[in-house]
Design an enzyme around this catalytic site. Structure first.
Site, PDB file in Angstrom:
ATOM      1  N   SER A 153      32.714  61.340  38.435  1.00 19.16           N
ATOM      2  CA  SER A 153      32.157  62.444  39.206  1.00 19.16           C
ATOM      3  C   SER A 153      32.602  62.368  40.665  1.00 19.16           C
ATOM      4  O   SER A 153      33.785  62.523  40.970  1.00 19.16           O
ATOM      5  CB  SER A 153      30.632  62.447  39.072  1.00 19.16           C
ATOM      6  N   ASP A 303      30.598  68.541  29.759  1.00 22.40           N
ATOM      7  CA  ASP A 303      30.640  67.918  31.072  1.00 22.40           C
ATOM      8  C   ASP A 303      30.282  68.948  32.134  1.00 22.40           C
ATOM      9  O   ASP A 303      31.143  69.509  32.811  1.00 22.40           O
ATOM     10  CB  ASP A 303      32.039  67.345  31.295  1.00 22.40           C
ATOM     11  N   HIS A 332      28.591  64.444  30.978  1.00 22.05           N
ATOM     12  CA  HIS A 332      29.100  64.046  32.290  1.00 22.05           C
ATOM     13  C   HIS A 332      29.157  62.526  32.385  1.00 22.05           C
ATOM     14  O   HIS A 332      28.163  61.843  32.212  1.00 22.05           O
ATOM     15  CB  HIS A 332      28.189  64.602  33.378  1.00 22.05           C
TER      16      HIS A 332
END
Length: 608
Positions: A153, A303, A332
């Site tokens: 991320s 995601d 995610h």
């Protein structure tokens, strides 16, 4: 040999590569220090250097993997406490250090034990800092002068930013669940603000940046009662400097206020016209990435609202670089296998092993056989198997299904007609969706409550499929639609209805009608789906009652529809669990033209 579902997609399945890869070193506690940036700001980092087994002196030099995080490089534990002190990066540390990589974990400016104040989400100042951190790394006696970067991320985007500085030591990056465009991949998918994400992420960052442990305990990643705030550096045993740093963090930006400023993509702030959503998006600086930097883009089908788009856009854009694309049955960060047919909750695919093979090839220059593998690998849900491809999208033929009267989804264009739908601003998609994990919520089961949700939407269902069909890529809803109001949010959902009536969420697309105008994709942001600028200059209100053609791309997925299943497309005008109202307080009436509205899906027959 491997017996899992990867064997047909790789010459050397990932598990086999991991099994044959030697572990020659040991993990030891890190050294921790401040590195002073050119503007005087002190940045805290931990350095983990591989140690020879048995403790013998080595003097060996290693390639380094760097992780740039706003989520604490390391937590301090209470006396006698226990737990993983690196919730965000610990698994990378444990995996890569014994395999011969130094690992450096950095508190980005304005977070953890680092000094400074954050003026932005993914601030450009962090990008500048990362290049100076790279300078520090290559000057260390344990560094061989070669750097890679990875992470999940925020950390994945930081890897993009580091590479974009053009630092000569950076040879490879592997962004995982990382945006290419923060606006459309993250906070404003389809131009619609994710209200719940902004609020929850703001609470998380207050908990971290202000050392509010009462708030952090609401988040599963950071709920350990033994966590006692960020770990001070080695030279600050009494936390004097740490406390000074945390006081500076009280001036950090607030996510709820900050993101509200960016109603339009690439529009500057009122007080800083040069600062826009592009300022914290990797695509905007991607021209700085040298063409010899290898890139592995990793994402999953659920995601968030657009991270898979980000991985694909990065892969398409950086066409001159050595590049690889990996798209799995993941949420995610690839923490959960999202398939209803999964063998277990946690993914069985050895993701770290595949990333290891990538870095072994490009940082250690090992003979990994990676060059003999296809550049694209993706997982087909319900088919429950990995596929290999030489390009994205892997399926280029489109099957057109027409929205027809009586809720039918037809193979041939039917007679004309229209349907109407009163948008319900209280309707939503629940809290077991693709959106929760990106806000730090520990989702474990995805869309388990999808059954019956599409009944309240405009829904169109196909006849049973005579043979299994596999979708791979972006579907597209091509709609002729009118609204009773001058704006409208369109949410398009794709469902598999199995022969026994079980309804399975497949994917979705969303678009604010204000942003319906399509544009040519720029060179630094390549797509295979309709591109929107989301710029104020391209925004245009609807004329109430006027039919407009609006094309809504679905988020990418690979999904096998079983023989006897039916395909359903459903259209709604709001998702109250995640998105703001469009327009505020004025629920539209949607009029949909049938016969000329259709769904295009990249479908191919599955042959046993």
């Amino acid at each position: 040999m491997s017996t899992d579902n990867t064997a047909d997609a790789w010459h050397v399945p990932p598990a086999d590569y991991v099994a044959a890869r030697a572990i020659e070193h040991e993990l030891a506690p890190p050294s921790s220090c401040y590195v002073t940036m050119r503007d005087g700001c002190r940045i805290a980092l931990d350095a983990y250097v591989p140690q020879p087994k048995g403790g013998a002196a080595s003097g060996q030099r290693f390639p380094t993997l760097v992780f740039l995080t706003p989520y604490y490089r390391r937590f301090k534990l209470s006396a006698g406490g226990s737990g993983e002190v690196n919730p965000n990066t610990g698994k990378f540390r444990d995996y890569f250090v014994p395999r011969g990589y130094a690992v450096v974990v950095v508190d980005v400016r304005g977070t953890g034990a680092s000094f400074g104040t954050r003026d932005s989400f993914r601030s450009p100042r962090e990008r500048e800092d990362s290049s100076q951190i790279a300078d520090w790394i290559v000057a260390q006696p344990w560094s061989n002068g070669v750097i890679g970067a990875t992470g999940i991320s925020y950390l994945g985007a930081a890897a993009d930013f580091l590479a974009s500085t053009g630092h000569p030591a950076v040879k490879a990056i592997a962004p995982i669940s990382a945006v290419w465009d923060t606006y459309s991949d993250n906070y404003f998918p389809g131009g619609i603000q994710l209200k719940s994400l902004t609020k929850v992420y703001d609470e998380l960052m207050i908990g971290l940046d202000h050392d509010r442990r009462d708030i952090l305990r609401q988040f599963s990643y950071f709920a350990n009662p033994d966590f006692q705030g960020p770990q001070p550096v080695d030279a600050d045993p009494e936390s004097v400097l740490l406390n000074q740093a945390i006081r500076q963090h009280l001036g950090n930006f607030r996510q709820t206020d900050f993101m509200a400023e960016f109603k339009f993509r690439e529009e500057g702030l009122p007080y800083d016209p040069a600062f826009s959503s592009a300022s914290f998006s990797p695509y905007a600086v991607s021209e700085g990435i040298r063409p010899d930097v290898a890139i592995l883009s990793v994402s999953g089908w659920y995601d968030g609202a657009g991270y898979a788009n980000g991985a694909i856009a990065r892969h398409l854009t950086m066409s001159d670089n050595p590049r690889h694309l990996l798209l799995g049955p993941w949420d995610h960060g690839a923490r959960i296998d999202i398939s209803p047919w999964r063998r277990q909750v946690e993914p069985t695919f050895p993701l770290l092993g595949e990333i290891l093979r990538f870095f072994d090839a490009y940082l250690m220059e090992r003979d990994t056989g990676l060059a003999d593998e296809a550049p694209v690998h993706y997982y087909a849900v319900h088919g429950e198997a990995w596929r290999a491809a030489h390009r994205w999208p892997p399926v280029v033929t489109e099957r057109r299904l027409y929205l027809a009267p009586d809720g039918q989804l037809a193979d041939v264009a039917p007679r004309a007609g229209e349907d109407r739908h009163n948008v319900d601003f209280s309707s939503g998609t629940g809290t077991n969706t693709r959106y929760e994990r990106i806000a730090g919520i520990d989702s474990r089961d995805y869309y388990a409550d999808w059954q019956g949700r599409s009944d309240a939407m405009l829904s169109y269902t196909s006849a049973p499929l005579p043979t299994a069909m596999e979708l791979a890529g972006h579907g597209l809803a091509d709609l002729l639609v009118a609204s009773s109001e001058p704006d409208l949010a369109l949410f398009v959902y794709l469902t598999e209805i199995e022969a026994d009536g079980t309804e399975r969420y497949v994917t979705e697309g969303l678009l604010r009608a204000l942003h319906r105008k399509e544009s040519a994709a720029p060179a630094n942001y390549r797509t295979t789906w309709p591109f929107r600028s989301f710029a104020r200059s391209d925004a245009s209100p609807l004329i109430p009652g006027k039919i407009e053609r609006i094309r809504v791309p679905l988020l990418p997925v690979a999904w096998q529809f079983a023989r006897g299943s039916r395909i359903r497309v459903s259209i709604a005008g709001h998702d109250d669990d995640h998105c703001g109202q469009v327009p505020h307080g004025r629920p539209p009436i949607i009029t949909l033209q049938l016969g000329r509205s259709f769904l295009e899906l990249p479908l191919a027959a599955v042959h046993d």
